[in-house]
Design a protein around this motif. Structure first.
Motif, mmCIF file in Angstrom:
data_model
loop_
_atom_site.group_PDB
_atom_site.id
_atom_site.type_symbol
_atom_site.label_atom_id
_atom_site.label_comp_id
_atom_site.label_asym_id
_atom_site.label_seq_id
_atom_site.Cartn_x
_atom_site.Cartn_y
_atom_site.Cartn_z
ATOM 1 N N ASP A 292 -59.793 17.445 -42.989
ATOM 2 C CA ASP A 292 -58.670 17.585 -42.080
ATOM 3 C C ASP A 292 -57.942 18.900 -42.350
ATOM 4 N N ASP A 293 -57.500 19.546 -41.270
ATOM 5 C CA ASP A 293 -56.784 20.818 -41.419
ATOM 6 C C ASP A 293 -55.280 20.616 -41.499
ATOM 7 N N GLU A 294 -54.731 19.726 -40.692
ATOM 8 C CA GLU A 294 -53.311 19.415 -40.756
ATOM 9 C C GLU A 294 -53.125 17.929 -40.498
ATOM 10 N N ALA A 295 -52.038 17.388 -41.017
ATOM 11 C CA ALA A 295 -51.788 15.958 -40.857
ATOM 12 C C ALA A 295 -50.296 15.705 -40.707
ATOM 13 N N ILE A 296 -49.981 14.642 -40.011
ATOM 14 C CA ILE A 296 -48.595 14.226 -39.780
ATOM 15 C C ILE A 296 -48.506 12.739 -40.093
ATOM 16 N N ASP A 297 -47.635 12.388 -41.045
ATOM 17 C CA ASP A 297 -47.433 10.986 -41.410
ATOM 18 C C ASP A 297 -46.324 10.382 -40.560
ATOM 19 N N VAL A 298 -46.556 9.166 -40.099
ATOM 20 C CA VAL A 298 -45.565 8.462 -39.283
ATOM 21 C C VAL A 298 -45.335 7.085 -39.885
ATOM 22 N N HIS A 299 -44.093 6.805 -40.286
ATOM 23 C CA HIS A 299 -43.709 5.477 -40.762
ATOM 24 C C HIS A 299 -43.172 4.714 -39.552
ATOM 25 N N LEU A 300 -44.051 3.959 -38.911
ATOM 26 C CA LEU A 300 -43.737 3.349 -37.628
ATOM 27 C C LEU A 300 -42.504 2.453 -37.683
ATOM 28 N N ASP A 301 -42.393 1.668 -38.756
ATOM 29 C CA ASP A 301 -41.258 0.759 -38.837
ATOM 30 C C ASP A 301 -39.971 1.461 -39.237
ATOM 31 N N GLY A 302 -40.031 2.770 -39.549
ATOM 32 C CA GLY A 302 -38.836 3.525 -39.877
ATOM 33 C C GLY A 302 -38.299 4.343 -38.723
ATOM 34 N N LEU A 303 -38.997 4.304 -37.574
ATOM 35 C CA LEU A 303 -38.549 5.079 -36.416
ATOM 36 C C LEU A 303 -37.341 4.415 -35.764
ATOM 37 N N PRO A 304 -36.398 5.199 -35.272
ATOM 38 C CA PRO A 304 -35.267 4.622 -34.534
ATOM 39 C C PRO A 304 -35.766 3.886 -33.294
ATOM 40 N N PRO A 305 -35.045 2.862 -32.839
ATOM 41 C CA PRO A 305 -35.508 2.077 -31.678
ATOM 42 C C PRO A 305 -35.608 2.882 -30.402
ATOM 43 N N GLU A 306 -34.867 4.014 -30.303
ATOM 44 C CA GLU A 306 -34.944 4.800 -29.073
ATOM 45 C C GLU A 306 -36.233 5.608 -28.976
ATOM 46 N N VAL A 307 -36.995 5.713 -30.067
ATOM 47 C CA VAL A 307 -38.282 6.413 -30.019
ATOM 48 C C VAL A 307 -39.310 5.479 -29.399
ATOM 49 N N VAL A 308 -39.802 5.848 -28.230
ATOM 50 C CA VAL A 308 -40.723 4.998 -27.480
ATOM 51 C C VAL A 308 -42.119 5.621 -27.377
ATOM 52 N N GLY A 309 -42.196 6.933 -27.391
ATOM 53 C CA GLY A 309 -43.484 7.606 -27.279
ATOM 54 C C GLY A 309 -43.596 8.773 -28.236
ATOM 55 N N LEU A 310 -44.789 8.968 -28.804
ATOM 56 C CA LEU A 310 -45.089 10.109 -29.659
ATOM 57 C C LEU A 310 -46.292 10.830 -29.075
ATOM 58 N N ALA A 311 -46.179 12.127 -28.878
ATOM 59 C CA ALA A 311 -47.298 12.941 -28.400
ATOM 60 C C ALA A 311 -47.737 13.868 -29.528
ATOM 61 N N PHE A 312 -49.024 13.885 -29.832
ATOM 62 C CA PHE A 312 -49.583 14.753 -30.865
ATOM 63 C C PHE A 312 -50.294 15.913 -30.176
ATOM 64 N N VAL A 313 -49.846 17.110 -30.477
ATOM 65 C CA VAL A 313 -50.329 18.297 -29.779
ATOM 66 C C VAL A 313 -50.843 19.315 -30.787
ATOM 67 N N VAL A 314 -51.706 20.200 -30.312
ATOM 68 C CA VAL A 314 -52.230 21.293 -31.136
ATOM 69 C C VAL A 314 -52.129 22.582 -30.332
ATOM 70 N N ASN A 315 -51.654 23.646 -30.990
ATOM 71 C CA ASN A 315 -51.496 24.945 -30.339
ATOM 72 C C ASN A 315 -52.190 26.038 -31.125
ATOM 73 N N SER A 316 -52.632 27.053 -30.407
ATOM 74 C CA SER A 316 -53.204 28.250 -31.036
ATOM 75 C C SER A 316 -52.105 29.293 -31.156
ATOM 76 N N PHE A 317 -51.443 29.304 -32.296
ATOM 77 C CA PHE A 317 -50.326 30.217 -32.511
ATOM 78 C C PHE A 317 -50.790 31.671 -32.448
ATOM 79 N N SER A 318 -52.020 31.923 -32.857
ATOM 80 C CA SER A 318 -52.551 33.291 -32.864
ATOM 81 C C SER A 318 -53.039 33.733 -31.492
#
Length: 393
Positions: A292-318
């Motif tokens: 894996d090149d990059e990773a994002i950890d998500v603690h689902l039960d720690g998210l505020p109740p107003e968080v309903v959707g998560l989008a995972f995106v990748v960009n070419s900064f260069s």
């Protein structure tokens, strides 16, 4: 509204109530850009009261038959929700009957619009209104198109197989009850979460182990009948298409509320939000290595109740295009055990600088549903991904 008129929707959840001098059956059809349903399950009515983002609410007490549309939960390949009305009494026509569609904010009861079609005659069913997408927005259109062959005629025009999809309720039999929407007690009253829905395809869970998704596929993060409310890791990887050339791609996670408004973004400039409930593990500048090149950890039960959707995106900064990248993928892991739960391999690259890889959406039941997207856009950083990602939720 007058026939043919349209107006923007000012609510995320709308309820279309239909009243008339006689009892009516109200239905909703989920229609693609091609003007057809995806399957027979896209007809929502008294015998099949739930679809993705669309619910049939039967009449009861002072409430008439209605269809509730939660625009947030309508799948991205559905362009229009068609609201129809047909007469309950066999042989009856709309002559002398004046149906009225009232469009309300489903959470406040505020009336947004009303529509009564022009005088009807021998019609036995009609398309009343359409709730449809226009870019990233939703609108309502007054239609008033009559049919002489009942709901079956409308359904057939939109591609529904009548024999299988429209069973007849015996006279006097009660319509299946569907409870009105009620937000969970843990959610703020002003934030309408996405309702549960029954997907058209068989529900896919984690019960049989790792799930490999194709573009557009979804999996419920449920195992053994229980929602997976724990820590997960979204890991992303890629390889340069040509040897010796570094590709600087950046993985980010954008959190949205029920109105598709951005709440926070985790990216290389901001590595954690919500008190660490979402955390970026660090920036990889080359895409080198075999894992894996990059990773994002998500603690689902720690998210505020107003968080309903998560989008995972990748960009070419260069600034390099994804046609310079090969073997791009994302995979969801259980942080505690390291077990790979879901994998999505991006097989076809396009000449753009950004891609929305996947989304996680919270259901009323508390479970999360992951959907593989693989939609390309031109954006070099996460800032440019907010609007495209919101439109895909």
């Amino acid at each position: 509204m007058s026939q043919g008129a349209n107006a923007p929707l000012t609510a995320v959840r709308v309820r279309i109530e239909v009243t008339a001098r006689q009892r009516l059956d109200v239905s909703g059809l989920l229609i693609t850009k091609a003007g057809k349903v995806r399957s027979d399950a896209d007809l929502v009515f008294y015998n099949a009261p739930r679809g993705p983002g669309v619910t049939h609410n039967p009449s009861g007490g002072s409430l008439p038959d209605a269809i509730t549309v939660d625009t947030w939960a309508v799948p991205s390949d559905v362009a229009t929700v068609v609201i129809t009305a047909s007469l309950d009494e066999q042989g009856a026509t709309f002559a002398g009957i004046e149906p009225t569609a009232t469009i309300l904010d489903a959470d406040t009861g505020r009336v947004l619009a009303t529509f009564a079609p022009p005088r009807l005659g021998r019609e036995t069913a009609l398309v009343l209104v359409e709730v449809y997408r226009r870019g990233a927005e939703w609108k309502i259109r007054a239609v008033g198109q009559g049919y002489a062959n009942g709901l079956a005629g409308i359904a057939s025009d939109f591609g529904v197989s009548i024999t299988d999809a429209v069973p007849v309720t015996p006279p006097g039999a009660p319509a299946p009850a569907v409870p009105d929407y009620a937000p969970p007690a843990s959610s703020p009253a002003h934030v309408p979460p996405m309702p549960d829905y029954t997907p058209a395809a068989p529900r896919v869970t984690l019960d049989k182990g790792r799930v490999s998704l194709v573009k557009g596929g979804s999996v419920s993060l449920v195992k053994g009948g229980h929602a997976l409310l724990s820590s997960v890791r979204m890991a992303l990887g890629w390889q340069p298409a040509r040897r010796g050339r570094n590709i600087d791609l950046d993985a980010s996670c954008i959190a949205f509320d029920a109105r598709r408004e951005r709440l926070e973004t985790v990216w290389f400039m901001k590595l954690n939000v919500f008190n660490g409930a979402i955390q970026h593990t660090g920036d990889n500048l080359t895409g080198g290595g075999s894992g894996d090149d990059e990773a994002i950890d998500v603690h689902l039960d720690g998210l505020p109740p107003e968080v309903v959707g998560l989008a995972f995106v990748v960009n070419s900064f260069s600034g390099q295009r994804f046609t310079d990248v090969r073997d791009a993928y994302c995979r969801l892991l259980d942080v505690t055990t390291g077990e790979e739960l879901v994998r999505f391999d991006l097989t076809n690259a396009e000449p753009h600088t950004g891609v929305v890889m996947c989304k996680l959406v919270r259901q009323l039941s508390g479970e999360w549903v992951m959907t593989a997207l693989g939609e390309y856009v031109d954006a070099k950083t996460a800032r440019g991904m907010v609007k495209p990602a919101a439109a895909l939720l």
